[in-house]
Design a protein around this motif. Structure first.
Motif, PDB file in Angstrom:
ATOM      1  N   ALA A 146      83.525 -43.757  13.098  1.00  0.00           N
ATOM      2  CA  ALA A 146      83.892 -45.173  13.179  1.00  0.00           C
ATOM      3  C   ALA A 146      83.513 -45.904  11.889  1.00  0.00           C
ATOM      4  N   ALA A 147      82.345 -45.573  11.347  1.00  0.00           N
ATOM      5  CA  ALA A 147      81.921 -46.207  10.097  1.00  0.00           C
ATOM      6  C   ALA A 147      82.802 -45.769   8.938  1.00  0.00           C
ATOM      7  N   ALA A 148      83.205 -44.506   8.932  1.00  0.00           N
ATOM      8  CA  ALA A 148      84.109 -44.026   7.887  1.00  0.00           C
ATOM      9  C   ALA A 148      85.443 -44.747   7.957  1.00  0.00           C
ATOM     10  N   ARG A 149      85.913 -44.995   9.179  1.00  0.00           N
ATOM     11  CA  ARG A 149      87.163 -45.744   9.358  1.00  0.00           C
ATOM     12  C   ARG A 149      87.018 -47.159   8.793  1.00  0.00           C
ATOM     13  N   GLN A 150      85.859 -47.777   9.017  1.00  0.00           N
ATOM     14  CA  GLN A 150      85.635 -49.121   8.503  1.00  0.00           C
ATOM     15  C   GLN A 150      85.593 -49.134   6.970  1.00  0.00           C
ATOM     16  N   LEU A 151      84.999 -48.097   6.387  1.00  0.00           N
ATOM     17  CA  LEU A 151      84.968 -48.008   4.925  1.00  0.00           C
ATOM     18  C   LEU A 151      86.385 -47.989   4.361  1.00  0.00           C
ATOM     19  N   ALA A 152      87.228 -47.137   4.938  1.00  0.00           N
ATOM     20  CA  ALA A 152      88.606 -47.042   4.460  1.00  0.00           C
ATOM     21  C   ALA A 152      89.361 -48.342   4.697  1.00  0.00           C
ATOM     22  N   SER A 153      89.080 -48.998   5.826  1.00  0.00           N
ATOM     23  CA  SER A 153      89.765 -50.245   6.149  1.00  0.00           C
ATOM     24  C   SER A 153      89.402 -51.345   5.155  1.00  0.00           C
ATOM     25  N   ARG A 154      88.118 -51.437   4.812  1.00  0.00           N
ATOM     26  CA  ARG A 154      87.710 -52.444   3.821  1.00  0.00           C
ATOM     27  C   ARG A 154      88.363 -52.175   2.474  1.00  0.00           C
ATOM     28  N   ALA A 155      88.397 -50.906   2.082  1.00  0.00           N
ATOM     29  CA  ALA A 155      89.032 -50.555   0.816  1.00  0.00           C
ATOM     30  C   ALA A 155      90.516 -50.874   0.848  1.00  0.00           C
ATOM     31  N   ARG A 156      91.161 -50.595   1.963  1.00  0.00           N
ATOM     32  CA  ARG A 156      92.597 -50.845   2.090  1.00  0.00           C
ATOM     33  C   ARG A 156      92.905 -52.329   1.950  1.00  0.00           C
ATOM     34  N   ARG A 157      92.069 -53.172   2.585  1.00  0.00           N
ATOM     35  CA  ARG A 157      92.279 -54.616   2.473  1.00  0.00           C
ATOM     36  C   ARG A 157      92.143 -55.076   1.032  1.00  0.00           C
ATOM     37  N   ARG A 158      91.173 -54.509   0.317  1.00  0.00           N
ATOM     38  CA  ARG A 158      90.981 -54.870  -1.080  1.00  0.00           C
ATOM     39  C   ARG A 158      92.201 -54.479  -1.910  1.00  0.00           C
ATOM     40  N   VAL A 159      92.723 -53.293  -1.658  1.00  0.00           N
ATOM     41  CA  VAL A 159      93.901 -52.830  -2.389  1.00  0.00           C
ATOM     42  C   VAL A 159      95.101 -53.712  -2.083  1.00  0.00           C
ATOM     43  N   GLN A 160      95.262 -54.069  -0.814  1.00  0.00           N
ATOM     44  CA  GLN A 160      96.410 -54.888  -0.420  1.00  0.00           C
ATOM     45  C   GLN A 160      96.297 -56.307  -0.966  1.00  0.00           C
ATOM     46  N   ASP A 161      95.055 -56.821  -1.041  1.00  0.00           N
ATOM     47  CA  ASP A 161      94.861 -58.183  -1.538  1.00  0.00           C
ATOM     48  C   ASP A 161      95.265 -58.322  -2.992  1.00  0.00           C
ATOM     49  N   VAL A 162      95.086 -57.244  -3.762  1.00  0.00           N
ATOM     50  CA  VAL A 162      95.429 -57.283  -5.181  1.00  0.00           C
ATOM     51  C   VAL A 162      96.413 -56.181  -5.508  1.00  0.00           C
ATOM     52  N   ALA A 163      97.392 -56.000  -4.630  1.00  0.00           N
ATOM     53  CA  ALA A 163      98.354 -54.913  -4.797  1.00  0.00           C
ATOM     54  C   ALA A 163      99.006 -54.974  -6.165  1.00  0.00           C
ATOM     55  N   PRO A 164      98.901 -53.906  -6.953  1.00  0.00           N
ATOM     56  CA  PRO A 164      99.439 -53.929  -8.315  1.00  0.00           C
ATOM     57  C   PRO A 164     100.945 -53.784  -8.354  1.00  0.00           C
ATOM     58  N   VAL A 165     101.519 -54.226  -9.448  1.00  0.00           N
ATOM     59  CA  VAL A 165     102.924 -53.947  -9.704  1.00  0.00           C
ATOM     60  C   VAL A 165     103.056 -52.462  -9.978  1.00  0.00           C
ATOM     61  N   THR A 166     103.932 -51.775  -9.253  1.00  0.00           N
ATOM     62  CA  THR A 166     104.073 -50.339  -9.415  1.00  0.00           C
ATOM     63  C   THR A 166     105.210 -50.017 -10.358  1.00  0.00           C
ATOM     64  N   GLY A 167     105.432 -48.703 -10.548  1.00  0.00           N
ATOM     65  CA  GLY A 167     106.456 -48.264 -11.482  1.00  0.00           C
ATOM     66  C   GLY A 167     107.840 -48.774 -11.161  1.00  0.00           C
ATOM     67  N   THR A 168     108.076 -49.133  -9.883  1.00  0.00           N
ATOM     68  CA  THR A 168     109.392 -49.635  -9.513  1.00  0.00           C
ATOM     69  C   THR A 168     109.619 -51.046 -10.041  1.00  0.00           C
ATOM     70  N   ASP A 169     108.558 -51.717 -10.550  1.00  0.00           N
ATOM     71  CA  ASP A 169     108.666 -53.082 -11.042  1.00  0.00           C
ATOM     72  C   ASP A 169     108.487 -53.147 -12.554  1.00  0.00           C
ATOM     73  N   LEU A 170     108.868 -52.088 -13.252  1.00  0.00           N
ATOM     74  CA  LEU A 170     108.664 -52.055 -14.697  1.00  0.00           C
ATOM     75  C   LEU A 170     109.346 -53.210 -15.428  1.00  0.00           C
ATOM     76  N   PRO A 171     110.563 -53.615 -15.048  1.00  0.00           N
ATOM     77  CA  PRO A 171     111.165 -54.769 -15.747  1.00  0.00           C
ATOM     78  C   PRO A 171     110.305 -56.026 -15.633  1.00  0.00           C
ATOM     79  N   ARG A 172     109.696 -56.239 -14.455  1.00  0.00           N
ATOM     80  CA  ARG A 172     108.846 -57.419 -14.296  1.00  0.00           C
ATOM     81  C   ARG A 172     107.561 -57.273 -15.108  1.00  0.00           C
ATOM     82  N   GLN A 173     107.014 -56.059 -15.133  1.00  0.00           N
ATOM     83  CA  GLN A 173     105.846 -55.823 -15.979  1.00  0.00           C
ATOM     84  C   GLN A 173     106.172 -56.153 -17.439  1.00  0.00           C
TER      85      GLN A 173
END
Length: 290
Positions: A146-173
């Motif tokens: 359960a704690a491991a699940r929470q660790l991944a969940s916190r990390a996932r929220r952080r990634v989603q909060d600052v989701a980077p522009v990916t390779g599919t958005d190269l023109p915008r980059q």
């Protein structure tokens, strides 16, 4: 083949996936290789007959080695320097290989992952990228499932909060970085601030040299000079520019774009880092000259 050769062959079949796991967790090609080599040394000292699932066993070993390496680096500055592609030596197929090719393993995500605590980072990488069950992750990080699940969940929220522009958005980059470079060339301080995240960081060969939009904008002249003698390029799949001398790249400038802002600028003139980088320059004839 003897028993040792058979074991080595089985290990090599897992190497691309293990190296990708280590690279995602550590952010360093050389350290990823060290972690994988340590896994081989441990395997060579273990009775293969006692291992029911070699892939799972190796994944656990590499993950634990990475966690120990992260603990050893706890007091060192956080930063990722235009990492080498993790798939450069992966020539297989199937779900593991496809995972290595996903947008989620780009340099921008690595920058975000390296702001996380080691256990959070490892839980996220193991579960969200490599589909390792939480009960196995729990054994690696020394927590309950359960704690491991929470660790991944916190990390996932952080990634989603600052989701980077990916390779599919190269023109915008490209559009965002062009705004920065043009503003630098014209000395337009307000336009520079508009292109930069308020917490933007500039690193030189991995060492932070300036942080904050105002500070970066005030020291933008070097970027003007670089831009005037450089070619646009993809550096490990992300937007950047390359300068050269005698047909050889001598400086790389990589931009990390998050949302509509530049969040990091990496200046690289270390020959080894340049040699390791995956470069695709806008002028194909020029890029083939080295």
């Amino acid at each position: 083949m003897n028993e040792h050769d058979v074991l080595a062959e089985r290990f090599e079949a897992h190497r691309p996936r293990l190296r990708a796991l280590a690279y995602q967790t550590l952010g360093s090609p050389s350290e990823a290789d060290d972690a994988v080599q340590e896994a081989w040394l441990r395997l060579s000292r273990t009775d293969p007959g006692s291992i029911e699932n070699l892939g799972g066993w190796l994944t656990t070993v590499v993950a634990r080695v990475c966690l120990n390496m992260l603990a050893a680096h706890r007091d060192e500055p956080v930063g990722v320097v235009l990492p080498e592609s993790v798939v450069s030596d992966a020539d297989g197929s199937g779900p593991e290989h496809e995972a290595l090719l996903a947008d989620s393993i780009g340099p921008a995500l690595l920058v975000i992952l390296h702001t996380l605590a080691p256990a959070e980072r490892l839980a996220f990488v193991l579960h969200d990228i490599f589909a390792v069950p939480f009960d196995e992750i729990a054994a690696v990080v020394g927590r309950s499932p359960a704690a491991a699940r929470q660790l991944a969940s916190r990390a996932r929220r952080r990634v989603q909060d600052v989701a980077p522009v990916t390779g599919t958005d190269l023109p915008r980059q490209r559009a965002i970085t062009d705004v920065f470079l043009i503003a630098a060339r014209n000395g337009d301080f307000d336009a520079l601030l508009e292109a930069l995240d308020q917490d933007v960081v500039v690193r030189s060969n991995g060492t932070e040299v300036v942080r904050g939009a105002a500070a970066v904008a005030a020291r933008a002249f070097p970027f003007t000079r670089i831009a005037q003698v450089s070619l646009p390029a993809l550096i490990n799949g992300a937007i950047g520019i390359v300068t050269a001398a005698d047909g050889k790249p001598v400086t790389l400038v990589g931009f990390t774009v998050t949302g509509a802002k530049i969040t990091a600028i990496d200046l690289i003139d270390n020959p080894r880092s340049i040699a390791e980088a995956d470069l695709a320059v806008s002028d194909p004839a020029w890029s083939r000259s080295w």
